[in-house]
Design a protein around this motif. Sequence first.
Motif, PDB file in Angstrom:
ATOM      1  N   LEU A  17      -3.224  -1.360  10.836  1.00 48.23           N
ATOM      2  CA  LEU A  17      -3.640  -2.516  10.052  1.00 48.23           C
ATOM      3  C   LEU A  17      -4.115  -2.057   8.678  1.00 48.23           C
ATOM      4  N   ALA A  18      -4.908  -1.000   8.705  1.00 52.65           N
ATOM      5  CA  ALA A  18      -5.447  -0.470   7.454  1.00 52.65           C
ATOM      6  C   ALA A  18      -4.311  -0.025   6.539  1.00 52.65           C
ATOM      7  N   THR A  19      -3.319   0.654   7.109  1.00 49.81           N
ATOM      8  CA  THR A  19      -2.184   1.100   6.307  1.00 49.81           C
ATOM      9  C   THR A  19      -1.474  -0.083   5.680  1.00 49.81           C
ATOM     10  N   CYS A  20      -1.225  -1.098   6.506  1.00 55.48           N
ATOM     11  CA  CYS A  20      -0.529  -2.272   5.993  1.00 55.48           C
ATOM     12  C   CYS A  20      -1.301  -2.872   4.827  1.00 55.48           C
ATOM     13  N   LEU A  21      -2.606  -2.933   5.005  1.00 49.76           N
ATOM     14  CA  LEU A  21      -3.448  -3.505   3.977  1.00 49.76           C
ATOM     15  C   LEU A  21      -3.329  -2.698   2.688  1.00 49.76           C
ATOM     16  N   VAL A  22      -3.493  -1.392   2.847  1.00 48.01           N
ATOM     17  CA  VAL A  22      -3.422  -0.508   1.685  1.00 48.01           C
ATOM     18  C   VAL A  22      -2.054  -0.621   1.036  1.00 48.01           C
ATOM     19  N   LEU A  23      -1.032  -0.598   1.861  1.00 50.03           N
ATOM     20  CA  LEU A  23       0.336  -0.660   1.344  1.00 50.03           C
ATOM     21  C   LEU A  23       0.579  -1.940   0.569  1.00 50.03           C
ATOM     22  N   CYS A  29      -0.465  -5.010  -6.328  1.00 48.98           N
ATOM     23  CA  CYS A  29      -1.233  -4.740  -7.537  1.00 48.98           C
ATOM     24  C   CYS A  29      -0.474  -3.912  -8.557  1.00 48.98           C
ATOM     25  N   TRP A  30       0.248  -2.916  -8.067  1.00 50.08           N
ATOM     26  CA  TRP A  30       0.887  -2.013  -9.021  1.00 50.08           C
ATOM     27  C   TRP A  30       2.393  -2.145  -8.948  1.00 50.08           C
ATOM     28  N   GLU A  31       2.848  -3.323  -9.267  1.00 52.74           N
ATOM     29  CA  GLU A  31       4.283  -3.550  -9.168  1.00 52.74           C
ATOM     30  C   GLU A  31       5.063  -2.620 -10.096  1.00 52.74           C
ATOM     31  N   GLU A  32       4.384  -2.276 -11.190  1.00 51.62           N
ATOM     32  CA  GLU A  32       5.079  -1.422 -12.157  1.00 51.62           C
ATOM     33  C   GLU A  32       5.098   0.040 -11.708  1.00 51.62           C
ATOM     34  N   LEU A  33       4.421   0.280 -10.573  1.00 48.66           N
ATOM     35  CA  LEU A  33       4.324   1.660 -10.092  1.00 48.66           C
ATOM     36  C   LEU A  33       5.719   2.249  -9.875  1.00 48.66           C
ATOM     37  N   VAL A  37       6.860   6.934  -6.322  1.00 51.11           N
ATOM     38  CA  VAL A  37       5.500   7.010  -5.808  1.00 51.11           C
ATOM     39  C   VAL A  37       5.361   6.097  -4.596  1.00 51.11           C
ATOM     40  N   VAL A  38       5.903   4.883  -4.734  1.00 51.10           N
ATOM     41  CA  VAL A  38       5.819   3.941  -3.628  1.00 51.10           C
ATOM     42  C   VAL A  38       6.511   4.494  -2.391  1.00 51.10           C
ATOM     43  N   SER A  39       7.690   5.058  -2.601  1.00 47.01           N
ATOM     44  CA  SER A  39       8.422   5.531  -1.423  1.00 47.01           C
ATOM     45  C   SER A  39       7.704   6.713  -0.777  1.00 47.01           C
ATOM     46  N   HIS A  40       7.008   7.515  -1.612  1.00 47.61           N
ATOM     47  CA  HIS A  40       6.231   8.605  -1.026  1.00 47.61           C
ATOM     48  C   HIS A  40       5.019   8.080  -0.268  1.00 47.61           C
ATOM     49  N   VAL A  41       4.358   7.082  -0.842  1.00 45.89           N
ATOM     50  CA  VAL A  41       3.198   6.517  -0.157  1.00 45.89           C
ATOM     51  C   VAL A  41       3.624   5.934   1.182  1.00 45.89           C
ATOM     52  N   LYS A  42       4.716   5.175   1.141  1.00 41.84           N
ATOM     53  CA  LYS A  42       5.206   4.572   2.376  1.00 41.84           C
ATOM     54  C   LYS A  42       5.564   5.645   3.394  1.00 41.84           C
ATOM     55  N   SER A  43       6.251   6.676   2.881  1.00 47.01           N
ATOM     56  CA  SER A  43       6.744   7.678   3.801  1.00 47.01           C
ATOM     57  C   SER A  43       5.596   8.511   4.383  1.00 47.01           C
ATOM     58  N   TYR A  44       4.581   8.805   3.554  1.00 49.43           N
ATOM     59  CA  TYR A  44       3.424   9.545   4.081  1.00 49.43           C
ATOM     60  C   TYR A  44       2.670   8.722   5.117  1.00 49.43           C
ATOM     61  N   TRP A 255      15.391   5.089   8.256  1.00 48.01           N
ATOM     62  CA  TRP A 255      13.935   5.104   8.348  1.00 48.01           C
ATOM     63  C   TRP A 255      13.263   5.549   7.065  1.00 48.01           C
ATOM     64  N   LEU A 256      11.924   5.385   7.030  1.00 51.26           N
ATOM     65  CA  LEU A 256      11.165   5.614   5.800  1.00 51.26           C
ATOM     66  C   LEU A 256      10.920   7.079   5.501  1.00 51.26           C
TER      67      LEU A 256
END
Length: 387
Positions: A17-23, A29-33, A37-44, A255-256
Amino acid sequence: MVGVSLRIRKCHFVQLLATCLVLSTVMVCWEELDNRVVSHVKSYSFRYLINSFTYINKSLTIPHKQARSFSDFHYLLDHPDKCANQDVLLLLFVKSSPKNIERRNAIRSTWGNESYIQNTLGVTVRVLFALGAPPTRENEPLWSRQSGVGFQEQLVEEDLLHGDLIQKDFVDSFYNLTLKLILQFHWVHSHCAHARFFMTADDDIFVHMPNLVKYLQGKSARGVTDFWVGRVHRGAPPVRSKYSKYYVAFETYPWLSYPDYTAGAAYVVSGDVAAKIYQATLALNASIHIDDVFMGICASVVGLSPQEHPYFAGEGKAPYHPCIYDQMLTSHSHVDDIYDLWKAATDPRVKQETSGWFGRLYCAVVRVSLLCRPSFVGTYPCKAALW
Ligand SMILES: *[C@@H]1O[C@H](CO)[C@@H](O)[C@H](O)[C@H]1NC(C)=O
Ligand SMILES: *[C@@H]1O[C@H](CO)[C@@H](O)[C@H](O)[C@H]1NC(C)=O
Ligand SMILES: *[C@@H]1O[C@H](CO)[C@@H](O)[C@H](O)[C@H]1NC(C)=O
Ligand SMILES: *[C@@H]1O[C@H](CO)[C@@H](O)[C@H](O)[C@H]1NC(C)=O
């Protein structure tokens, strides 16, 4: 028991749940990210919270008959007796391309010199080169066509001289590296299953053979099994940009995150692991072309995970310094400097300079200053300095 497993499940659920929230916060918030970076965050997150790859086995398992299409190539050059009747400590396959004869010669006369290893280190190491077939006439680059002598004839000649080329008739190309990986594990299974360790490496690698042999002898004395060591990639996401040579289509790997794997530059497994990986290759769809990722997939299916040794290189060269030579196992991207490095790294003075309390203190300082600079992105991580 029930209470414990319930608590664990609850804990997992909260983590999820926490991950989903953070994700979702990150995404909104950071759509321009940056996409990467996003794919690394998701994958980690995927790697550290879910970390279950059972679905890989389910969806990549194919009938043996179909899996055979990845290994059913014919040998053009082979040396089935290379390991026969020998107590082989290490079988080392170097992934080479037909045109890289200079690299092979450099390896043969430096760290891959089998008789040097036998004479000075007292162990049997076999060094072989894994090759595919040279590109056919039509798609052969121009510079190689002028020579008159075909590539294959040159390879046959080279092999007559050295007797260390193992070649199958798939086209040698970056996109066929997984076929080359399968070649290696199948060859080991058939002809060198008794080797205590198996290693695969690029042909621009430098191996500090005396250090590596000492390290493996220590492992062997303790009878290690399930041993797989190298530079570990954890939670790496598949590259989805079509312009990258590491591009992997969604259909091939949906997969991610990839399972943990060791950088293909150089890694070592124990004999029992080689046998398990061989078994895995008999039933898996090997159409993913990145060979070290495929190794990770095979390993995850048979329940193996890699361990890190900071002196295995991922990318980049080791700093040139006796205090580094004292510890290094492998270093990457060496072509022209391999002779000099071999001479310097195995010079008896290295041991003199780095031993004793003063030598050790001096080297600790040198290693920290070489490997722990903030801007330094090189072969070995900062933690290697304190190893
Ligand atoms: C992987 O899947 C195959 C077929 O679905 C199954 O026979 C095999 O036992 C599975 N292996 C593991 C380690 O779960
Ligand atoms: C390998 O080392 C031996 C000495 O142990 C030496 O005689 C031989 O020339 C070396 N081979 C190559 C290809 O350099
Ligand atoms: C890989 O090898 C196969 C078999 O030789 C060949 O048909 C295919 O074109 C090769 N792939 C690449 C990308 O070279
Ligand atoms: C293996 O995967 C590829 C997708 O990457 C697919 O096209 C192919 O049909 C699969 N092979 C088998 C035998 O299922």
